[in-house]
Design a protein around this motif. Structure first.
Motif, PDB file in Angstrom:
ATOM      1  N   ILE A   1      71.230  15.858  64.488  1.00 26.85           N
ATOM      2  CA  ILE A   1      70.982  14.796  63.622  1.00 26.85           C
ATOM      3  C   ILE A   1      70.021  13.903  64.337  1.00 26.85           C
ATOM      4  N   ASN A   2      70.415  13.437  65.478  1.00 29.89           N
ATOM      5  CA  ASN A   2      69.524  12.512  66.554  1.00 29.89           C
ATOM      6  C   ASN A   2      67.791  13.228  66.550  1.00 29.89           C
ATOM      7  N   MET A   3      68.071  14.642  66.930  1.00 26.73           N
ATOM      8  CA  MET A   3      66.846  15.290  67.159  1.00 26.73           C
ATOM      9  C   MET A   3      65.883  15.176  65.628  1.00 26.73           C
ATOM     10  N   PHE A   4      66.562  15.254  64.805  1.00 29.16           N
ATOM     11  CA  PHE A   4      65.842  15.140  63.555  1.00 29.16           C
ATOM     12  C   PHE A   4      65.417  13.768  63.078  1.00 29.16           C
ATOM     13  N   HIS A   5      66.153  12.872  63.447  1.00 28.61           N
ATOM     14  CA  HIS A   5      65.585  11.476  63.118  1.00 28.61           C
ATOM     15  C   HIS A   5      64.394  11.243  64.202  1.00 28.61           C
ATOM     16  N   GLY A   6      64.549  11.637  65.420  1.00 27.22           N
ATOM     17  CA  GLY A   6      63.648  11.353  66.447  1.00 27.22           C
ATOM     18  C   GLY A   6      62.219  12.142  66.124  1.00 27.22           C
ATOM     19  N   GLN A   7      62.437  13.247  65.709  1.00 21.94           N
ATOM     20  CA  GLN A   7      61.192  14.142  65.211  1.00 21.94           C
ATOM     21  C   GLN A   7      60.418  13.562  64.105  1.00 21.94           C
ATOM     22  N   VAL A   8      61.117  13.113  63.014  1.00 22.92           N
ATOM     23  CA  VAL A   8      60.569  12.482  61.993  1.00 22.92           C
ATOM     24  C   VAL A   8      60.006  11.118  62.465  1.00 22.92           C
ATOM     25  N   ALA A   9      60.749  10.225  63.335  1.00 24.86           N
ATOM     26  CA  ALA A   9      59.987   9.015  63.851  1.00 24.86           C
ATOM     27  C   ALA A   9      58.863   9.234  64.650  1.00 24.86           C
ATOM     28  N   LEU A  10      58.846  10.222  65.739  1.00 22.10           N
ATOM     29  CA  LEU A  10      57.709  10.681  66.440  1.00 22.10           C
ATOM     30  C   LEU A  10      56.339  10.949  65.698  1.00 22.10           C
ATOM     31  N   GLU A  11      56.681  11.882  64.700  1.00 20.53           N
ATOM     32  CA  GLU A  11      55.575  12.240  63.754  1.00 20.53           C
ATOM     33  C   GLU A  11      54.922  11.189  63.104  1.00 20.53           C
ATOM     34  N   GLU A  12      55.680  10.286  62.427  1.00 20.99           N
ATOM     35  CA  GLU A  12      55.270   9.180  61.710  1.00 20.99           C
ATOM     36  C   GLU A  12      54.493   8.118  62.588  1.00 20.99           C
TER      37      GLU A  12
ATOM     38  N   PRO B   1      73.314  19.714  58.902  1.00 20.69           N
ATOM     39  CA  PRO B   1      73.569  18.433  58.498  1.00 20.69           C
ATOM     40  C   PRO B   1      72.804  18.221  57.226  1.00 20.69           C
ATOM     41  N   GLU B   2      73.561  17.445  56.389  1.00 24.53           N
ATOM     42  CA  GLU B   2      73.002  17.176  55.130  1.00 24.53           C
ATOM     43  C   GLU B   2      71.682  16.316  55.087  1.00 24.53           C
ATOM     44  N   VAL B   3      71.816  15.499  56.022  1.00 28.69           N
ATOM     45  CA  VAL B   3      70.619  14.426  55.915  1.00 28.69           C
ATOM     46  C   VAL B   3      69.249  15.349  56.501  1.00 28.69           C
ATOM     47  N   VAL B   4      69.371  16.397  57.007  1.00 31.58           N
ATOM     48  CA  VAL B   4      68.289  17.578  57.308  1.00 31.58           C
ATOM     49  C   VAL B   4      68.372  18.165  55.822  1.00 31.58           C
ATOM     50  N   LEU B   5      68.977  18.805  55.295  1.00 33.20           N
ATOM     51  CA  LEU B   5      68.814  19.504  53.875  1.00 33.20           C
ATOM     52  C   LEU B   5      68.089  18.743  53.004  1.00 33.20           C
ATOM     53  N   LYS B   6      68.656  17.338  52.706  1.00 34.68           N
ATOM     54  CA  LYS B   6      67.878  16.505  51.723  1.00 34.68           C
ATOM     55  C   LYS B   6      66.574  16.274  52.033  1.00 34.68           C
ATOM     56  N   ALA B   7      66.118  16.136  53.542  1.00 31.01           N
ATOM     57  CA  ALA B   7      64.840  15.868  53.784  1.00 31.01           C
ATOM     58  C   ALA B   7      63.801  16.874  53.825  1.00 31.01           C
ATOM     59  N   LEU B   8      64.187  18.271  54.095  1.00 27.76           N
ATOM     60  CA  LEU B   8      63.358  19.300  53.888  1.00 27.76           C
ATOM     61  C   LEU B   8      62.342  19.429  52.924  1.00 27.76           C
ATOM     62  N   PRO B   9      62.776  19.132  51.763  1.00 29.50           N
ATOM     63  CA  PRO B   9      61.597  19.287  50.411  1.00 29.50           C
ATOM     64  C   PRO B   9      60.639  17.803  50.437  1.00 29.50           C
ATOM     65  N   GLN B  10      61.174  16.961  51.245  1.00 34.16           N
ATOM     66  CA  GLN B  10      60.165  15.646  51.189  1.00 34.16           C
ATOM     67  C   GLN B  10      59.065  15.590  52.286  1.00 34.16           C
TER      68      GLN B  10
END
Length: 176
Positions: A55-66, A98-107
């Motif tokens: 989950i932390n890596m998910f958030h980190g990858q998104v933040a880095l990309e943004e 993790p649910e947060v990842v599944l919800k974010a995939l289509p976004q």
């Protein structure tokens, strides 16, 4: 952010040249690239990776990309993997995503994926885990990209890998 970016994700199994190709493509097109956050995160781990780490890596990858997109001056940006990797690894290692990842995939949309083929020899690295499961992960990557209805091209070749990747990007640009 008002600017429209064309994001090209370089993805695939371990030891397929993703980071190298990403940097080479960014240099070729004189643009920015987003590094793989998980590599830095995992290098700092002192315990085995757990689902919270994913989950932390998910958030980190998104933040880095943004953060890279916020300073990008060109409309083309290359991403050394995406958080889809978190889904693939979580499913493989923990049996769930993790649910947060599944919800974010289509976004999170990527205009093109370059799926790196497993035709390169395996390179040992302390952060790599599955040298004997490359065929398996190649199939998983294809399944995941198909499930997203993603536009992707498989990039193969030892000596001509970069030129094959450039040709795929040039073709993508020409059709846009």
């Amino acid at each position: 952010m008002n600017k429209q970016f064309k994001k090209i994700a370089i993805v695939g199994p371990e030891s397929t040249g993703k980071s190298t190709i990403t940097q080479q493509l960014a240099a070729h097109y004189n643009t920015l690239w987003v590094p793989e956050y998980a590599r830095y995160y995992c290098a700092a781990l002192t315990e085995p990776c757990n689902l919270q780490d994913e989950i932390n890596m998910f958030h980190g990858q998104v933040a880095l990309e943004e953060s890279i997109l916020a300073v990008a001056q060109k409309e083309l940006v290359f991403c050394d993997t995406t958080f889809l990797t978190v889904k693939i690894w979580s499913d493989e290692v923990f049996g769930e995503t993790p649910e947060v990842v599944l919800k974010a995939l289509p976004q999170y949309h990527y205009d093109l994926y370059l799926l790196m083929d497993i035709d390169l020899p395996w390179q040992e690295d302390p952060l790599r885990d599955f040298p004997h499961k490359r065929n398996h992960f190649m199939k998983v990557w294809k399944q995941e990209l198909d499930a997203l209805n993603a536009r992707y091209t498989i990039i193969s070749g030892l000596e001509n890998r970069l030129s094959n990747a450039i040709a795929a990007v040039d073709q993508f640009i020409a059709t846009k």
